[in-house]
Design a protein around this motif. Structure first.
Motif, PDB file in Angstrom:
ATOM      1  N   HIS A   1       0.848  -1.171   0.000  1.00 56.19           N
ATOM      2  CA  HIS A   1       0.000   0.000   0.000  1.00 56.19           C
ATOM      3  C   HIS A   1       0.891   1.230   0.000  1.00 56.19           C
ATOM      4  N   LEU A   2       0.929   2.003  -1.092  1.00 53.55           N
ATOM      5  CA  LEU A   2       1.709   3.240  -1.123  1.00 53.55           C
ATOM      6  C   LEU A   2       1.009   4.289  -0.286  1.00 53.55           C
ATOM      7  N   ASP A   4       0.266   8.190   1.029  1.00 55.86           N
ATOM      8  CA  ASP A   4       0.321   9.626   0.860  1.00 55.86           C
ATOM      9  C   ASP A   4       0.470  10.229   2.246  1.00 55.86           C
ATOM     10  N   SER A   5       1.077  11.397   2.323  1.00 58.91           N
ATOM     11  CA  SER A   5       1.269  12.044   3.612  1.00 58.91           C
ATOM     12  C   SER A   5      -0.072  12.222   4.323  1.00 58.91           C
ATOM     13  N   GLN A   7      -2.214   9.977   5.178  1.00 60.92           N
ATOM     14  CA  GLN A   7      -3.221   8.970   4.872  1.00 60.92           C
ATOM     15  C   GLN A   7      -3.431   8.054   6.070  1.00 60.92           C
ATOM     16  N   TYR A  20       6.991  -2.059   6.820  1.00 61.16           N
ATOM     17  CA  TYR A  20       7.009  -0.735   6.192  1.00 61.16           C
ATOM     18  C   TYR A  20       8.406  -0.389   5.707  1.00 61.16           C
ATOM     19  N   SER A 103       9.373  11.331  -2.465  1.00 57.50           N
ATOM     20  CA  SER A 103       8.014  11.216  -2.982  1.00 57.50           C
ATOM     21  C   SER A 103       7.756   9.804  -3.514  1.00 57.50           C
ATOM     22  N   GLY A 104       6.652   9.198  -3.074  1.00 56.67           N
ATOM     23  CA  GLY A 104       6.265   7.874  -3.543  1.00 56.67           C
ATOM     24  C   GLY A 104       7.137   6.742  -3.025  1.00 56.67           C
ATOM     25  N   GLN A 105       7.962   7.015  -2.004  1.00 55.96           N
ATOM     26  CA  GLN A 105       8.907   6.007  -1.519  1.00 55.96           C
ATOM     27  C   GLN A 105       8.628   5.554  -0.088  1.00 55.96           C
ATOM     28  N   ALA A 107       5.923   3.042   2.102  1.00 51.24           N
ATOM     29  CA  ALA A 107       4.906   2.021   1.889  1.00 51.24           C
ATOM     30  C   ALA A 107       4.683   1.227   3.173  1.00 51.24           C
TER      31      ALA A 107
END
Length: 184
Positions: A1-2, A4-5, A7, A20, A103-105, A107
């Motif tokens: 599950h990626l 987002d800040s 989330q 994680y 960014s995007g790194q 999970a």
């Protein structure tokens, strides 16, 4: 599950395997940066920082280390609709060095575990001094959860006894703290 800040992940009641990773990149400045990450659960408006799942990373760009990847995990017990969060912060005092969460790194991977599985969750309340340049057994002084059957432990020891043949999922976390030291 990626992730987002900010989330939120709502958990069902029971045990969960949580794994994680988060990547931190150097953006400017010099010297050393220390980054810590850990998991927390929020239930009924109360936030609990979990003892398991802590990770620590360093960026020392003078020696070519311009990024740190912190990867951790824990088996946690959650009430229904608890909010799981991955928290990351700097713990150094080097104000001249800037780092960013890539960014995007970041999970989180989750696996709901069968509540009927034999479980042994251990902890350590008392602080112990880590030896320099050698390995040591961590003596656990607290049993957080123990089901009868496949697993055994004597409090105060670092030994887990596997009473039955089979497949076991084992996670271990050790949080080291170098208190009273300032590095740049």
């Amino acid at each position: 599950h990626l992730m987002d800040s900010g989330q939120e992940i709502l958990l069902s009641a029971g045990r969960h395997l949580v794994l994680y990773q988060v990547r931190i990149d150097h953006s400017s400045g010099s010297g050393r940066s220390e980054i810590l990450s850990h998991l927390s659960l929020e239930a009924n408006g109360i936030v609990e920082d979990l003892a398991a799942g802590w990770r620590q990373g360093f960026i020392r760009n003078q020696s070519g280390a311009d990024e740190a990847v912190l990867a951790g995990g824990a088996i946690i017990q959650a009430p229904a609709n608890a909010i799981l969060r991955l928290n990351t912060r700097r713990s150094d005092t080097n104000t001249g060095k800037l780092v960013n969460i890539a960014s995007g790194q970041a999970a989180i991977q989750l696996l709901k575990l069968d509540d009927d599985l034999d479980t042994l969750r251990l902890g350590r309340n008392a602080v112990i001094t880590a030896p320099a340049n050698s390995f040591t057994t961590i003596p656990y002084d607290q049993v957080d959860e123990a089901s009868a059957g496949a697993l055994g432990h004597t409090p105060g020891s670092g030994t887990v006894i596997l009473n039955q043949p089979g497949h076991y999922l084992v996670l271990s976390n050790t949080h080291l703290d170098r208190s009273g030291v300032t590095e740049t």
